[in-house]
Structures are given as structure tokens and as C-alpha cells.
Design a protein around this motif. Structure first.
Motif, PDB file in Angstrom:
ATOM      1  N   SER A 358       0.837  -1.189   0.000  1.00 24.54           N
ATOM      2  CA  SER A 358       0.000   0.000   0.000  1.00 24.54           C
ATOM      3  C   SER A 358       0.880   1.251   0.000  1.00 24.54           C
ATOM      4  O   SER A 358       0.640   2.197  -0.768  1.00 24.54           O
ATOM      5  N   HIS A 359       1.916   1.223   0.822  1.00 24.26           N
ATOM      6  CA  HIS A 359       2.809   2.382   0.924  1.00 24.26           C
ATOM      7  C   HIS A 359       3.511   2.650  -0.403  1.00 24.26           C
ATOM      8  O   HIS A 359       3.590   3.789  -0.861  1.00 24.26           O
ATOM      9  N   GLU A 360       4.002   1.550  -1.034  1.00 28.76           N
ATOM     10  CA  GLU A 360       4.765   1.717  -2.270  1.00 28.76           C
ATOM     11  C   GLU A 360       3.890   2.162  -3.432  1.00 28.76           C
ATOM     12  O   GLU A 360       4.369   2.791  -4.370  1.00 28.76           O
ATOM     13  N   ARG A 362       1.085   4.070  -2.933  1.00 29.42           N
ATOM     14  CA  ARG A 362       0.598   5.411  -2.625  1.00 29.42           C
ATOM     15  C   ARG A 362       1.656   6.492  -2.862  1.00 29.42           C
ATOM     16  O   ARG A 362       1.313   7.632  -3.200  1.00 29.42           O
ATOM     17  N   THR A 363       2.921   6.125  -2.678  1.00 28.53           N
ATOM     18  CA  THR A 363       3.971   7.139  -2.812  1.00 28.53           C
ATOM     19  C   THR A 363       4.022   7.717  -4.231  1.00 28.53           C
ATOM     20  O   THR A 363       3.938   8.948  -4.380  1.00 28.53           O
ATOM     21  N   LEU A 365       1.644   7.505  -6.435  1.00 26.01           N
ATOM     22  CA  LEU A 365       0.309   8.043  -6.711  1.00 26.01           C
ATOM     23  C   LEU A 365       0.164   9.464  -6.168  1.00 26.01           C
ATOM     24  O   LEU A 365      -0.533  10.296  -6.746  1.00 26.01           O
ATOM     25  N   ASN A 366       0.826   9.725  -5.050  1.00 26.44           N
ATOM     26  CA  ASN A 366       0.754  11.055  -4.459  1.00 26.44           C
ATOM     27  C   ASN A 366       1.287  12.097  -5.429  1.00 26.44           C
ATOM     28  O   ASN A 366       0.656  13.139  -5.641  1.00 26.44           O
ATOM     29  N   ALA A 367       2.431  11.803  -6.058  1.00 28.70           N
ATOM     30  CA  ALA A 367       2.998  12.751  -7.022  1.00 28.70           C
ATOM     31  C   ALA A 367       2.076  12.889  -8.238  1.00 28.70           C
ATOM     32  O   ALA A 367       1.828  14.004  -8.718  1.00 28.70           O
ATOM     33  N   GLY A 370      -1.144  14.695  -7.131  1.00 31.94           N
ATOM     34  CA  GLY A 370      -0.826  16.060  -6.694  1.00 31.94           C
ATOM     35  C   GLY A 370      -0.478  16.981  -7.859  1.00 31.94           C
ATOM     36  O   GLY A 370      -1.079  18.049  -8.010  1.00 31.94           O
ATOM     37  N   PHE A 371       0.478  16.525  -8.688  1.00 29.45           N
ATOM     38  CA  PHE A 371       0.882  17.384  -9.812  1.00 29.45           C
ATOM     39  C   PHE A 371      -0.249  17.584 -10.813  1.00 29.45           C
ATOM     40  O   PHE A 371      -0.423  18.674 -11.350  1.00 29.45           O
ATOM     41  N   GLU A 373      -3.404  17.600 -10.188  1.00 25.52           N
ATOM     42  CA  GLU A 373      -4.357  18.563  -9.616  1.00 25.52           C
ATOM     43  C   GLU A 373      -3.849  19.989  -9.746  1.00 25.52           C
ATOM     44  O   GLU A 373      -4.607  20.917  -9.977  1.00 25.52           O
ATOM     45  N   MET A 374      -2.528  20.122  -9.581  1.00 26.71           N
ATOM     46  CA  MET A 374      -1.956  21.468  -9.733  1.00 26.71           C
ATOM     47  C   MET A 374      -2.146  21.987 -11.145  1.00 26.71           C
ATOM     48  O   MET A 374      -2.453  23.160 -11.345  1.00 26.71           O
ATOM     49  N   TYR A 391       5.797  19.363 -14.803  1.00 28.18           N
ATOM     50  CA  TYR A 391       4.888  18.526 -14.015  1.00 28.18           C
ATOM     51  C   TYR A 391       4.457  17.288 -14.786  1.00 28.18           C
ATOM     52  O   TYR A 391       4.367  16.185 -14.259  1.00 28.18           O
ATOM     53  N   LEU A 394       7.084  14.838 -14.542  1.00 26.27           N
ATOM     54  CA  LEU A 394       7.122  14.223 -13.207  1.00 26.27           C
ATOM     55  C   LEU A 394       6.008  13.178 -13.056  1.00 26.27           C
ATOM     56  O   LEU A 394       6.208  12.109 -12.469  1.00 26.27           O
TER      57      LEU A 394
END
Lengths: 612, 121
Positions: A358-360, A362-363, A365-367, A370-371, A373-374, A391, A394
Motif C-alpha cells: 500500500s505504501h509503495e 501510494r507514494t 500516486l501522491n505525485a 498532486g501534480f 491537480e496542480m 509537471y 514528473l
């Protein structure tokens, strides 16, 4: 059915209930009732004969015959009440009364009846009661003395006897003798009964002791063995004599000795039963020897309690103990504990794996989220075109990383499920190896790690799955690079040993702690603490290598020392053969204990992972 | 004066994301990927807010948070955990560790900014 058994049965129905269940007691009761009953009945039966011969009897004769009913009444008394001593005393009194009555009327101490006084204590002797014997003896002596006194002072009435004194004397002595003989037989019979009963009892105990697998022992106050039952010999394989004193204690497992002694002394002092389980050395019988060891340990359960449970005594008592072999139960318990621990470990690994997964995921996925959405909010955030492009790049990078994580999980779960298909074909291992190393050369340069490849030009062809081979090399080499500090070296070498290709990947990296080394390559196992960041990745790399190697019928082994580096060796058969069973990882050279001690601080670095 | 946010995060891409987001909203940022360095920066910069990743090299974010909360001078600085540990029980464990708020990755930009604003306006 003989006459004697019929008589016996009749007698048994006359016994008082309290005497029926004790063999010796019922024998005594029978011995009391039988002679009195039959003697009286015989005498009564003789009465008419007497009348026929002598004609009308004198008053004394009638009284004497009437007196013969008394024993019947006494038998009845015993049968009803079961009071054996009272019955004996009454019997002595009745006999004494009869003798005195006859003797006084027939010449006192010189009477033919006086000799019967001897019978009174003899009869009492059968009662096996000291009180009865004392009473009967005193009674007989008293009777004799009073007869002598009566004679002496001439207080006796005139003898009514018509028959000659000599004949009567003979008759009196003969009858008393006969009665005494009967008593003697009775006494003998009673003694035999009691001895037989004793033997029966002893036989029963001996049978128990011989056939019981439990060991019974008696211990002195200091724990020394005073007695131990023969079962110990079969159990421990040593003669009983060698267990006496401290022989038993010397065989108790050193770790269990305190508990053993505590149980014995508690039981001796506290006056309560105690139970303890301990290991004891068993000598293996000669027939089983020659299989490595000459002795092994049994688990025994010992229950001990004080031998003299007197509430008043404060000193330590001797202790009697019963020991039983509980090795099977103990082994089952231990097997169960092991299985439970293994299941718990597997469960923990699985949870750990899920959390890591899950951690691997999500990490990256966060980028990505996040990017993106920006970019969506580019107006409010005032994002320039150049930023937008950056972006997007990235997001793409993160997506690629995510893809590799997902692929790793898929590969792993395919192999876990057993449907990862191996497609064997001949290929040249050297170009494949060099190709993989070239792919990772960039990464090695980034990390400032020297990547050295040593593969002879003349490596023969290998039959196997080239994809799997590349995956093995990529995973091992990228792991090695990741765990090697700047300035370190990763060496990849290939060679032929017999009919196998040996691939070695060595690094000068952080190494793996002994505890983790044992479990490395286990499905879902990932070394390190959850919240501490290791080198990034899914923790599946070595698991995948292990599974792929196993699918090729090969072997994988890991040698490592903390702070010195790790070498992973993979041996693949040159000709592909379907494996008959999955090979297990072999730990050839665990880290030194001293190094293992520091591994807590190192653990975060011990993780093995798939290349990202 | 612009408020300062210290970002403790070891993934470079995520670090860039948080920096860009916060700077776009007018905050000053400072970042590190190392827990020990984070503590030093907190002492030196006295940031108004700390964004704390939990899985870090060498020492975990929970540990760093405990050090901060054990220090009477630093205790008042709010710590927001931003972590990919989003399994059952993770939030409770992290809040018990002394973090004032918990955001799970992947973040939602709106909620992220809102949480930051809640602490430092």
C-alpha cells in the motif's frame, strides 16, 4: 455342591453386614457362630437319647441341657449386632456360668467339670482381642479360685452324683480335650485365612507395581531417593539401585533441577500435594544404540505429597512421588507452539507485505495526483507553461515507477499462485548478462558505485527462459547497487561448474543481519521496521529471484556480513529440467554473532527489493 | 512576513510537489529528507508548521515528532503527518505519536492546503 459349601452359605447369611466385606472379619464371625450353633444343636439332639437311656433326668441335668440354648442365643446376638467382642465376653460368661453350676454340684474343684475352665481362655484366644482374652483369663482364674475356696471351707452342697467319680472325670477331660482340639483347628484355620489374605494383598500390589508404567518413589527430607518402584528401570533404562540416593536427581536436566527440588521440599514442608514437570536423562538400550547419541531426555510429570500427613508435626516429612512419562504430550505441545509461531509469523509477514504494498503504491500516486491537480488549477496557482511541462514529466516518471511496482506485484503473485509459465529455449547467457549490466550502468554511475562484470567469452549456451534469466540478473544487480554506499563496488561474475552456470553478484554494501538472513527470500518477507524508511521498493526482488531460480531447478544462496557486503550465488542447470520440488534458500555463511548484535541499528538497510 | 513550513520528505518528487504547492500559496518552505537534519532545522528555523513523512531513512518521522514534542521550546510547533501509511490503525498510531494532524497519500490538494491554513492561516 458339597455339604460344606451349603453349610458355609447358610452361615454367610447369618453374618452381620459389617463383617461381610472384610474377609478376615467374616472368617472370625463364622468361626464364632459355627461351633456354637452346631454344638448346641447336637447337644439338644442328644437330649432325647439321654432321656431314653437314663430315664427321667435330675434337676441339674435338665438345667445343664437348658443351658445349651445359650450359645444359640449368642450366635443370634452376633448375627444381629455384629459386636464381636461383646459376643465373646458373653460367651465366656455363659460357659463359666455352666461350668460353675455343674462343678459346684459335683464336688467343686475336684469335679469332672472343673477341667472345662481351661477352655474359657482358649476360646477367647480365637477372638484376637486382648481385652476378651484378659477378661476370659481373669474369669477362668476367678472361677477356679472360688471353687478351691468353696472346697476349702466346705461350703459345697452334697454331690448329687450317682455315677462313679472316675468315669465322670474321664468323660469331662475327654470332652474338654475334644473341644480344645476343635478350638485349635479353628485357630489354625483363622491363621491360614489371614496369611492367605496377606498373600493375596501382596500379590495384588506386586501385580500393580510390575504392570504399572508410572514410577513410585519415596524421598527423604533432603530429596534423596529411599525407594523407587521397578517401573523406573523400564522407563530410564538403568537398574533401580543406581537411582537411589542422588542417582535420580543426577539424571534430572540441569535447567529443571530447581523446580524438581522445590516441588519435593514444598510437598515435604507444606503438607500439600505438589506437581512438577521436568526432563530426565534416559539411557538408550543397547539395541537402539549406534544412532548418534547414547542418551536422550524424557519429560516426566511428578506428583508428590508428604508420606505422614500428621497435622501436628512441623518438621519436614518424607515424600512419596508418582512419576509419569509425558514426553509425547510435551512433544505435541512443542509442535503446536512451533506451528502457532510459524502461522503467526506468516500472518505478520502478510500484513507487513500488504502495508508495504500500500505504501509503495501510494507514494508515486501522491505525485501523480498532486501534480495533475496542480495542472488542473493552473490559473489560480499561476503555473507557467514550462512548469506545466515539468509537471507532466514528473507525472510520467511517477507513472513509470508505479508500473514497475505493479509488475513486480503481479510477477510475485503469479509465482505465488504457481502459474508463472517458464518458456525454455537455448540462449547465450553472456550477452544477456552484459545487456542487463549495461541497463543498470547508469544507475550505478548515479550512485557512484563501480559495476564490474566478469563473464568469460566462452560461456556455453543455456537452456532456460531468457526473460526469467534477465529478471534474475536485473533484480540481483539493482539490489546490489542500491545497498552499496558511494564508492563501493558491485561485481557480477558468471562461470561454469559441472553442468551448471554459476552466477555471483557481490557487493561491498551494508550487508544483512543474521536474523534477517535466515528469512531473506521468504515469501512476503521484508526486513526492517515498518515506519523506518529503507531503500525504496516493494521488497519483492529476492523473492522473485528465488522463485524463478526454483522454477529452473536451480539453487540460490546468500552470504552476508554486516558492513562488509553481500554475495548472492545462483546456480542454474545448463539443460533445463522441470523442477520436482521447489528448492529452498540456503544460508551458507551467517553473519558473525558480534555483527548480529548491532543489527538493530542496521536493520533498516537490510531490505532486499526488486529493481524499481 | 510569510509563514515558514518545514517539509520532511524523502521522496524527491513528493518534496517538489509540496514545495511548489505551498510556495504557490505564499508560504516559505524549507525541506530535508533526513530526520536528524529535520530536528536541527526545527531548532534553527523555528518553522510555523512541520509536514512530516513517517517513513524516513535512518530514523522514522514518528521518532522525530517525539523529539520535537519532548522539547518544551519546540512543542508548540504543529506537526502534520503526511504519509503513505494508510492502513487501518495507522492514523491512530500516528496521532498518538504526537502529530496534530494526519494526511494520507495520495493527498487531495484542496484538503492539503486547507489543513495547512487551519494551523497557520
Amino acid at each position: 455342591m458339597t455339604v460344606s459349601t451349603i453349610i458355609r452359605d447358610c452361615l454367610d447369611t447369618l453374618l452381620h453386614p459389617s463383617a461381610r466385606y472384610d474377609a478376615l472379619m467374616s472368617a472370625r464371625h463364622r468361626a464364632f457362630i459355627a461351633p456354637r450353633l452346631f454344638g448346641s444343636l447336637a447337644a439338644l439332639a442328644a437330649f432325647p437319647v439321654y432321656l431314653a437311656i437314663h430315664g427321667a433326668p435330675a434337676g441339674l441335668e435338665v438345667a445343664a441341657f437348658a443351658w445349651l440354648i445359650a450359645p444359640i442365643l449368642l450366635s443370634y446376638f452376633l448375627s444381629r449386632t455384629g459386636r464381636y467382642e461383646s459376643a465373646n465376653i458373653l460367651s465366656a460368661l455363659a460357659l463359666a456360668g455352666l461350668i460353675m453350676a455343674v462343678a459346684i454340684n459335683t464336688g467343686g474343684i475336684e469335679s469332672f467339670a472343673a477341667i472345662w475352665l481351661v477352655v474359657i481362655p482358649l476360646e477367647a484366644a480365637l477372638s484376637a482381642s486382648r481385652r476378651v482374652v484378659a477378661f476370659a483369663s481373669a474369669l477362668a482364674l476367678g472361677c477356679a479360685l472360688s471353687l478351691i475356696a468353696l472346697n476349702h471351707f466346705d461350703l459345697l452342697p452334697v454331690s448329687q452324683l450317682t455315677a462313679s467319680h472316675g468315669a465322670l472325670m474321664a468323660m469331662g477331660i475327654a470332652s474338654a480335650l475334644l473341644y480344645a482340639c476343635g478350638l485349635a483347628y479353628g485357630a489354625e484355620s483363622l491363621a491360614r485365612t489371614s496369611v492367605a489374605l496377606l498373600y493375596d494383598e501382596e500379590d495384588r500390589y506386586r501385580l500393580l507395581a510390575r504392570n504399572m508404567s508410572d514410577v513410585i518413589s519415596r524421598h527423604a527430607r533432603n530429596g534423596a531417593v529411599l525407594f523407587v518402584s521397578p517401573a523406573a528401570e523400564a522407563l530410564l533404562g538403568v537398574p533401580v539401585a543406581r537411582l537411589l540416593g542422588h542417582g535420580l536427581f543426577d539424571r534430572v536436566h540441569v535447567a529443571d533441577r530447581p523446580a524438581f527440588l522445590t516441588a519435593l521440599s514444598d510437598a515435604g514442608r507444606g503438607g500439600e500435594a505438589r506437581s512438577v514437570e521436568f526432563r530426565i536423562k534416559r539411557d538408550v538400550p543397547r539395541s537402539e544404540r549406534g544412532r548418534g547419541h547414547a542418551a536422550d531426555f524424557l519429560w516426566l510429570e511428578m506428583r508428590c505429597r508428604p508420606l505422614h500427613q500428621s497435622a501436628t508435626s512441623t518438621s519436614d516429612a518424607e515424600v512419596v512421588a508418582v512419576m509419569r512419562d509425558v514426553t509425547d504430550r510435551k512433544e505435541q505441545e512443542q509442535a503446536l507452539d512451533l506451528a502457532r509461531a510459524a502461522a503467526e509469523r506468516a500472518d505478520a509477514s502478510r500484513s507487513h507485505f500488504l502495508a508495504t504494498m500500500s505504501h509503495e503504491l501510494r507514494t508515486p500516486l501522491n505525485a501523480i495526483i498532486g501534480f495533475s491537480e496542480m495542472i488542473v488549477q493552473e490559473d489560480t496557482l499561476m503555473i507557467s507553461a514550462a512548469r506545466r511541462k515539468e509537471y507532466a514529466q514528473l507525472i510520467n516518471d511517477s507513472g513509470q515507477h508505479l508500473l514497475s511496482v505493479v509488475n513486480g506485484i503481479l510477477d510475485m503473485s503469479k509465482m505465488e499462485a504457481g502459474n508463472f509459465e517458464i518458456l525454455p529455449e537455448p540462449f547465450a547467457p553472456r550477452p544477456a548478462l552484459v545487456n542487463c549490466c549495461n541497463l543498470l550502468a547508469l544507475k550505478a554511475r548515479e550512485n557512484e558505485v563501480d559495476l564490474v562484470t566478469r563473464a568469460p567469452e566462452n560461456l556455453p549456451q543455456l537452456t532456460g527462459d531468457p526473460r526469467a534469466f534477465k529478471q534474475i540478473v536485473l533484480n540481483l544487480v539493482s539490489n546490489a547497487i542500491k545497498f552499496t554506499e558511494r564508492g563501493g563496488t558491485v561485481t557480477v561474475s558468471a562461470a561454469i561448474e559441472g553442468a551448471r552456470l554459476v552466477l555471483r553478484v557481490s557487493d561491498t554494501g551494508v550487508g544483512i543481519g543474521a536474523d534477517d538472513l535466515k528469512r531473506i527470500g521468504e515469501a512476503f518477507f521484508q526486513a526492517g521496521k515498518t515506519y523506518q524508511r529503507r531503500h525504496e521498493g516493494t521488497g519483492l526482488g529476492l523473492s522473485i529471484v528465488k522463485s524463478l531460480v526454483a522454477l529452473h531447478g536451480g539453487e540460490m544462496s546468500v552470504e552476508s556480513k554486516l558492513e562488509e557486503g553481500t554475495t548472492v550465488t545462483v546456480k542454474l542447470p545448463l539443460a533445463f529440467t522441470r523442477p520436482s520440488e521447489t528448492s529452498n534458500i540456503a544460508v551458507l555463511n551467517p553473519a558473525q554473532p558480534a555483527a548480529a548484535a548491532q543489527n538493530d541499528s542496521q536493520r533498516q538497510d537490510d531490505q532486499v527489493k526488486k529493481s524499481a | 512576513m510569510a509563514k515558514t513550513v518545514l517539509i520532511v520528505e524523502d521522496n524527491e518528487l513528493n518534496m517538489k510537489l509540496f514545495r511548489d504547492l505551498l510556495e504557490a500559496h505564499g508560504y516559505q518552505t524549507s525541506g530535508t529528507s533526513n530526520g536528524y537534519e529535520a530536528l536541527e532545522l526545527v531548532r534553527k528555523l523555528r518553522p510555523d508548521l512541520i509536514l512530516m513523512d513517517i517513513q524516513l531513512p535512518q530514523v522514522s518521522g514518528l521518532e522525530v515528532t517525539r523529539w520535537i514534542k519532548d522539547d518544551p521550546e519546540l512543542r508548540a510547533i504543529p506537526v502534520v503527518a503526511v504519509t503513505a501509511f494508510a492502513m487501518k490503525g495507522d492514523e491512530e498510531r500516528i496521532r498518538e505519536g504526537g502529530c496534530e494532524a494526519y494526511l494520507s497519500k495520495p493527498i487531495s490538494v484542496g484538503k492539503f492546503i486547507e489543513t495547512v491554513r487551519r494551523f497557520i492561516g
